[in-house]
Design a protein around this motif. Structure first.
Motif, PDB file in Angstrom:
ATOM      1  N   CYS A 113      19.534   8.008 -28.030  1.00 23.89           N
ATOM      2  CA  CYS A 113      19.020   9.016 -27.107  1.00 23.89           C
ATOM      3  C   CYS A 113      17.842   9.693 -27.780  1.00 23.89           C
ATOM      4  O   CYS A 113      17.954  10.118 -28.938  1.00 23.89           O
ATOM      5  CB  CYS A 113      20.082  10.050 -26.757  1.00 23.89           C
ATOM      6  SG  CYS A 113      19.428  11.221 -25.563  1.00 23.89           S
ATOM      7  N   LEU A 198      21.129   7.459 -12.689  1.00 25.70           N
ATOM      8  CA  LEU A 198      20.612   6.180 -13.206  1.00 25.70           C
ATOM      9  C   LEU A 198      21.669   5.101 -12.978  1.00 25.70           C
ATOM     10  O   LEU A 198      22.033   4.379 -13.899  1.00 25.70           O
ATOM     11  CB  LEU A 198      20.303   6.292 -14.704  1.00 25.70           C
ATOM     12  CG  LEU A 198      19.290   7.340 -15.150  1.00 25.70           C
ATOM     13  CD1 LEU A 198      19.188   7.392 -16.661  1.00 25.70           C
ATOM     14  CD2 LEU A 198      17.932   7.056 -14.548  1.00 25.70           C
ATOM     15  N   LYS A 202      17.548  -1.679 -11.023  1.00 24.46           N
ATOM     16  CA  LYS A 202      16.472  -2.318 -10.254  1.00 24.46           C
ATOM     17  C   LYS A 202      16.065  -3.625 -10.933  1.00 24.46           C
ATOM     18  O   LYS A 202      15.962  -3.680 -12.157  1.00 24.46           O
ATOM     19  CB  LYS A 202      15.227  -1.425 -10.239  1.00 24.46           C
ATOM     20  CG  LYS A 202      15.308  -0.199  -9.394  1.00 24.46           C
ATOM     21  CD  LYS A 202      13.956   0.521  -9.271  1.00 24.46           C
ATOM     22  CE  LYS A 202      13.235   0.772 -10.559  1.00 24.46           C
ATOM     23  NZ  LYS A 202      12.147   1.746 -10.484  1.00 24.46           N
ATOM     24  N   VAL A 246      10.844  -7.856 -19.636  1.00 22.48           N
ATOM     25  CA  VAL A 246       9.982  -7.234 -18.626  1.00 22.48           C
ATOM     26  C   VAL A 246      10.255  -5.747 -18.647  1.00 22.48           C
ATOM     27  O   VAL A 246      11.397  -5.338 -18.422  1.00 22.48           O
ATOM     28  CB  VAL A 246      10.305  -7.743 -17.199  1.00 22.48           C
ATOM     29  CG1 VAL A 246       9.258  -7.242 -16.209  1.00 22.48           C
ATOM     30  CG2 VAL A 246      10.416  -9.245 -17.163  1.00 22.48           C
ATOM     31  N   GLY A 247       9.229  -4.944 -18.890  1.00 20.48           N
ATOM     32  CA  GLY A 247       9.419  -3.502 -18.848  1.00 20.48           C
ATOM     33  C   GLY A 247       9.181  -2.868 -20.210  1.00 20.48           C
ATOM     34  O   GLY A 247       9.714  -3.316 -21.227  1.00 20.48           O
ATOM     35  N   ALA A 250      11.202   3.706 -21.399  1.00 24.02           N
ATOM     36  CA  ALA A 250      12.000   4.239 -22.513  1.00 24.02           C
ATOM     37  C   ALA A 250      12.991   3.207 -23.041  1.00 24.02           C
ATOM     38  O   ALA A 250      13.279   3.148 -24.241  1.00 24.02           O
ATOM     39  CB  ALA A 250      12.724   5.512 -22.067  1.00 24.02           C
ATOM     40  N   GLN A 254      12.861   0.859 -26.899  1.00 29.65           N
ATOM     41  CA  GLN A 254      13.953   0.822 -27.879  1.00 29.65           C
ATOM     42  C   GLN A 254      14.441  -0.594 -28.149  1.00 29.65           C
ATOM     43  O   GLN A 254      14.859  -0.914 -29.262  1.00 29.65           O
ATOM     44  CB  GLN A 254      15.123   1.685 -27.380  1.00 29.65           C
ATOM     45  CG  GLN A 254      14.763   3.169 -27.295  1.00 29.65           C
ATOM     46  CD  GLN A 254      15.943   4.050 -26.895  1.00 29.65           C
ATOM     47  OE1 GLN A 254      16.989   3.580 -26.467  1.00 29.65           O
ATOM     48  NE2 GLN A 254      15.763   5.352 -27.034  1.00 29.65           N
ATOM     49  N   PHE A 269       6.334  -8.526 -21.546  1.00 32.21           N
ATOM     50  CA  PHE A 269       5.513  -8.478 -20.332  1.00 32.21           C
ATOM     51  C   PHE A 269       5.325  -7.009 -19.947  1.00 32.21           C
ATOM     52  O   PHE A 269       6.260  -6.352 -19.495  1.00 32.21           O
ATOM     53  CB  PHE A 269       6.172  -9.284 -19.211  1.00 32.21           C
ATOM     54  CG  PHE A 269       6.261 -10.750 -19.551  1.00 32.21           C
ATOM     55  CD1 PHE A 269       5.158 -11.572 -19.398  1.00 32.21           C
ATOM     56  CD2 PHE A 269       7.432 -11.294 -20.081  1.00 32.21           C
ATOM     57  CE1 PHE A 269       5.223 -12.922 -19.740  1.00 32.21           C
ATOM     58  CE2 PHE A 269       7.509 -12.634 -20.421  1.00 32.21           C
ATOM     59  CZ  PHE A 269       6.395 -13.456 -20.259  1.00 32.21           C
ATOM     60  N   ARG A 271       3.306  -3.954 -17.871  1.00 32.92           N
ATOM     61  CA  ARG A 271       2.420  -3.631 -16.746  1.00 32.92           C
ATOM     62  C   ARG A 271       1.678  -2.327 -17.054  1.00 32.92           C
ATOM     63  O   ARG A 271       0.471  -2.262 -16.955  1.00 32.92           O
ATOM     64  CB  ARG A 271       3.234  -3.520 -15.452  1.00 32.92           C
ATOM     65  CG  ARG A 271       2.384  -3.446 -14.222  1.00 32.92           C
ATOM     66  CD  ARG A 271       3.194  -3.688 -12.977  1.00 32.92           C
ATOM     67  NE  ARG A 271       4.248  -2.684 -12.806  1.00 32.92           N
ATOM     68  CZ  ARG A 271       5.117  -2.704 -11.803  1.00 32.92           C
ATOM     69  NH1 ARG A 271       5.081  -3.679 -10.903  1.00 32.92           N
ATOM     70  NH2 ARG A 271       6.029  -1.769 -11.699  1.00 32.92           N
ATOM     71  N   LYS A 386       4.070   9.617 -16.734  1.00 28.51           N
ATOM     72  CA  LYS A 386       5.197   8.733 -17.048  1.00 28.51           C
ATOM     73  C   LYS A 386       6.102   9.484 -18.006  1.00 28.51           C
ATOM     74  O   LYS A 386       5.640  10.365 -18.733  1.00 28.51           O
ATOM     75  CB  LYS A 386       4.688   7.483 -17.776  1.00 28.51           C
ATOM     76  CG  LYS A 386       3.908   6.545 -16.908  1.00 28.51           C
ATOM     77  CD  LYS A 386       4.728   5.316 -16.614  1.00 28.51           C
ATOM     78  CE  LYS A 386       4.048   4.438 -15.621  1.00 28.51           C
ATOM     79  NZ  LYS A 386       4.982   3.654 -14.845  1.00 28.51           N
ATOM     80  N   THR A 408       0.189  -7.557 -17.774  1.00 28.30           N
ATOM     81  CA  THR A 408       0.286  -8.028 -16.383  1.00 28.30           C
ATOM     82  C   THR A 408      -0.317  -7.019 -15.401  1.00 28.30           C
ATOM     83  O   THR A 408      -0.056  -7.091 -14.196  1.00 28.30           O
ATOM     84  CB  THR A 408       1.767  -8.288 -15.995  1.00 28.30           C
ATOM     85  OG1 THR A 408       2.444  -7.026 -15.922  1.00 28.30           O
ATOM     86  CG2 THR A 408       2.475  -9.192 -16.981  1.00 28.30           C
ATOM     87  N   GLY A 413       1.976  -6.905 -12.257  1.00 28.18           N
ATOM     88  CA  GLY A 413       3.263  -7.376 -12.770  1.00 28.18           C
ATOM     89  C   GLY A 413       3.261  -8.887 -12.842  1.00 28.18           C
ATOM     90  O   GLY A 413       2.249  -9.542 -12.522  1.00 28.18           O
ATOM     91  N   ILE A 414       4.394  -9.425 -13.261  1.00 33.71           N
ATOM     92  CA  ILE A 414       4.527 -10.885 -13.356  1.00 33.71           C
ATOM     93  C   ILE A 414       4.263 -11.483 -11.972  1.00 33.71           C
ATOM     94  O   ILE A 414       4.805 -11.001 -10.975  1.00 33.71           O
ATOM     95  CB  ILE A 414       5.942 -11.243 -13.860  1.00 33.71           C
ATOM     96  CG1 ILE A 414       6.073 -10.819 -15.319  1.00 33.71           C
ATOM     97  CG2 ILE A 414       6.213 -12.728 -13.683  1.00 33.71           C
ATOM     98  CD1 ILE A 414       7.469 -10.928 -15.866  1.00 33.71           C
ATOM     99  N   THR A 438      13.899  -3.080 -16.462  1.00 29.95           N
ATOM    100  CA  THR A 438      13.134  -2.563 -15.326  1.00 29.95           C
ATOM    101  C   THR A 438      13.758  -1.326 -14.676  1.00 29.95           C
ATOM    102  O   THR A 438      13.331  -0.923 -13.586  1.00 29.95           O
ATOM    103  CB  THR A 438      12.945  -3.688 -14.273  1.00 29.95           C
ATOM    104  OG1 THR A 438      14.190  -4.395 -14.122  1.00 29.95           O
ATOM    105  CG2 THR A 438      11.886  -4.667 -14.719  1.00 29.95           C
ATOM    106  N   GLY A 439      14.723  -0.728 -15.334  1.00 25.41           N
ATOM    107  CA  GLY A 439      15.173   0.601 -14.945  1.00 25.41           C
ATOM    108  C   GLY A 439      16.090   0.671 -13.737  1.00 25.41           C
ATOM    109  O   GLY A 439      16.774  -0.292 -13.371  1.00 25.41           O
TER     110      GLY A 439
END
Ligand code: NDP
Length: 602
Positions: A113, A198, A202, A246-247, A250, A254, A269, A271, A386, A408, A413-414, A438-439
């Motif tokens: 965290c 959360l 996605k 991908v992504g 946060a 990590q 990858f 964005r 962000k 990307t 993006g991809i 990707t959250g």
């Protein structure tokens, strides 16, 4: 752009233009619709990799005092605070196989965290626990969730691997009927919803995503059977694998260093680059954090909240990059920091913002040796566009020979996926494994999305009751027509970067309401007038931050660049002031929501 560059009006105008152009590169017409949920053919992405197949059990058919939906920190804290108020039967219903919520699901390698552990971990004074690191690893946080649940005896009546499927108010028994996907149907006098923000993962809606024949999973369901290792690393299963991630939010920040250590080759990858600030994690002692008296943790947590809510303090106990950059959180978290001369304030704010972002970009240049890679890792947007991130390992990972950054942004993006890998521009990257960092649909909980239908008095669906004019609550907790329903951590309250603190204040409030209703034999339900008055309070001082977010690079803070929902969604004076307001209301006005019960409590 040099870090020490003088921020003249011309330089600021140049920056604004660069930010605008970078935003344009990334805005997509499909906005939030670009993502896929873990539904239907993608449902397996949400399966629980950490629990065994749940054992058969008899459906539950009884009545409890309080049903708590969700066993993350919100639910655990609600349970703990209810116990402190002497409430006897508290049943937590949780989808996962144990307590922990976000920290149950997210066990990816490198998980920590980035809020200081001494202010993030709740009930430290009450449990006597003192974290050993400034920023705690995920397993320690999950262990603390279990510690609280054990201390407050929440295991005995908890239902795990169980999802609530509906909540229906029964006027005859003046209780909620709770049904679940395990066939349970029981009554609860009160329901606390702690369904998290959360929870709905996605996936990127990349054309051809279903064609890929390699291995895939989402970071919130880490497949250690495939990768080997633990959250500390040692992912031996990846030694001969070409891995893509991908992504670069946060989570990506990590997980990348750990993947870089163990994958044969890692393709990141990206964005939009994150702002990656100094973390400086270190071991701490009880002496370092002043843990020598009861109340030390509460004092430290209050001090942190004051600072990140824009309040003035004499000292900064946490003294990290959150507190030092707190002045730049004004656009992210509404607070009272709104002086009369707005134009002068905004001008000074823009200069401070540019100085901070120059510092962040200069850090990339200092750390990343390949100039082209360094260039792609530089974030070109304002600080609060962000969520800020913090790492002393992420940028360094790009200096390794086995790590490739694939930008990307120009293809939004991809572009597409094939049987063998992913395509960006003219290149197909062949992969054995693609991991989605990707959250989540941030802020969307089951009761708002309709996944968990809530039927109030006369069968009215909560979603329908709110359809025409948006959410209607008193303080974000209670709604007319939905008696004894207490919503935790939701809309129309006040958020903070230290979300567990917010959840704890909400839990204290919910427990006080339940205790007062029990003492009076009453129902908890605000009048429509009380809801209207609260919404007017929210609207009166609502900050105008829409223009700021409209100019930001796309993300979940601004509806992926397409604008945010209308209407005031948060208390405009910040979390610290909100908690003070709740405390005062409990002392002076709580009686206004206590209505006479027709039935005796069974
Ligand atoms: P985020 O939503 O923050 O990030 C998702 C990432 O996926 C972004 O980098 C996004 O790019 C990228 N992405 C999405 N679709 C595509 C695509 N089609 N092609 C390429 N890239 C794509 O998710 P996180 O899991 O990082 O964070 C989720 C939440 O969890 C946040 O609220 C975060 O604050 C929290 N969190 C907190 C931590 C803590 O230490 N306190 C640790 C980890 C997470 P783009 O930016 O361009 O949209």
């Amino acid at each position: 752009m040099a870090h020490s560059q003088e921020l003249t009006p011309e330089v600021l105008a140049e920056l604004r233009e660069r930010y605008r152009a970078e935003r344009e590169r990334r805005v997509r017409l499909d906005g939030t619709r670009q993502y896929l949920g873990a539904d239907a053919e993608f449902g397996y992405y949400a399966a629980d990799p950490y629990a065994d197949e749940p054992a058969e059990r008899e459906p539950v058919r009884d009545r409890v005092d309080v049903a708590v939906v969700g066993g993350g920190f919100g639910g655990i804290l609600a349970g703990a605070r209810l116990r402190q108020r002497g409430i006897g039967s508290v049943r937590v219903i949780e989808k996962g196989g144990d307590f922990g919520g976000t920290w149950y699901w997210n066990r990816y390698p490198g998980i920590h965290c980035d809020i200081e552990s001494h202010v993030y971990l709740p009930l430290l004074d009450e449990t006597g626990y003192v974290p050993e690191w400034k920023y705690a690893p995920g397993e320690e946080i999950r262990g603390h969730a279990v510690r609280i649940a054990e201390k407050f005896d929440l295991y005995a009546d908890a239902l795990f691997s169980t999802a609530v499927t509906s909540l229906t108010w029964d006027d005859t028994s003046e209780a909620w009927i709770v049904t679940t996907d395990r066939g349970d149907r029981f009554r609860a006098t009160y329901v606390v919803t702690a369904t998290g923000t959360l929870t709905e993962l996605k996936l990127p809606g990349i054309p051809g995503i279903e064609k890929f024949e390699g291995h895939t999973f989402h970071t919130s369901r880490w497949d250690y059977a495939y990768t080997g290792g633990t959250p500390d690393g040692g992912l031996t299963g990846l030694a001969d694998k070409r891995v893509g991630v991908v992504g670069t939010g946060a989570t990506g920040i990590q997980v990348v260093p750990k993947l870089a250590e163990d994958a044969q080759h890692l393709y990141v990858f990206q964005r939009t680059p994150s702002t990656v600030d100094v973390r400086a994690n270190r071991r701490t002692t009880a002496q370092d954090v002043g843990a020598d008296h009861h109340g030390w943790a509460t004092e430290r947590r209050d001090n942190f909240l004051r600072i990140v809510s824009g309040e003035s303090t004499e000292e900064d106990l946490v003294a990290d990059r959150w507190t030092r950059s707190a002045g730049l959180l004004e656009k992210l978290l509404p607070s009272f920091r709104r002086p009369g001369d707005r134009a002068a304030f905004e001008a000074a704010y823009e200069v401070a913002d540019a100085a901070k972002m120059n510092e962040v970009r200069a850090r990339v240049e200092e750390i990343v040796t390949d100039p082209e890679t360094a260039d792609r890792l530089k974030p070109w947007y304002r600080y609060a566009c962000k969520r800020p991130t913090f790492s002393d390992l992420y940028l360094q990972a790009f200096n390794r020979d086995n790590v490739t950054l694939v930008d990307t942004a120009d293809t939004h993006g991809i572009e597409r996926m094939t049987e063998n890998g992913v395509v960006v521009g003219d290149t197909e990257y062949e992969l054995d494994c693609l991991i989605f960092a990707t959250g989540f649909s941030v802020g969307v909980s089951g009761i708002h999305s309709g996944r968990l239908p809530v039927h109030g008095r006369d069968g009215t669906l909560l979603q329908d009751a709110w359809a025409a004019r948006g959410p209607r609550t008193l303080h974000g907790f209670t709604s007319n027509g939905f008696p004894n329903l207490l919503q935790l951590g939701g809309v129309q309250s006040a958020a903070s970067v230290n979300f567990t603190h917010v959840l704890d204040e909400h839990a204290v409030h919910a427990a006080a309401l339940v205790a007062a209703a029990e003492a009076k034999g009453a129902l908890i339900e605000p009048s429509r007038e009380a809801e209207d008055a609260w919404i007017t309070t929210l609207a009166e001082d609502a900050p105008d931050h829409e223009w700021f977010h409209a100019e930001c690079t796309p993300g979940y803070y601004n509806g992926e660049g397409r604008g945010r929902p209308n209407g005031p969604t948060a208390y405009p004076h910040g979390a610290f002031a909100f908690h003070a307001l709740l405390k005062q209301w409990r002392a002076q006005s709580m009686g206004e929501v206590l209505q006479t019960r027709r039935t005796a409590r069974l």
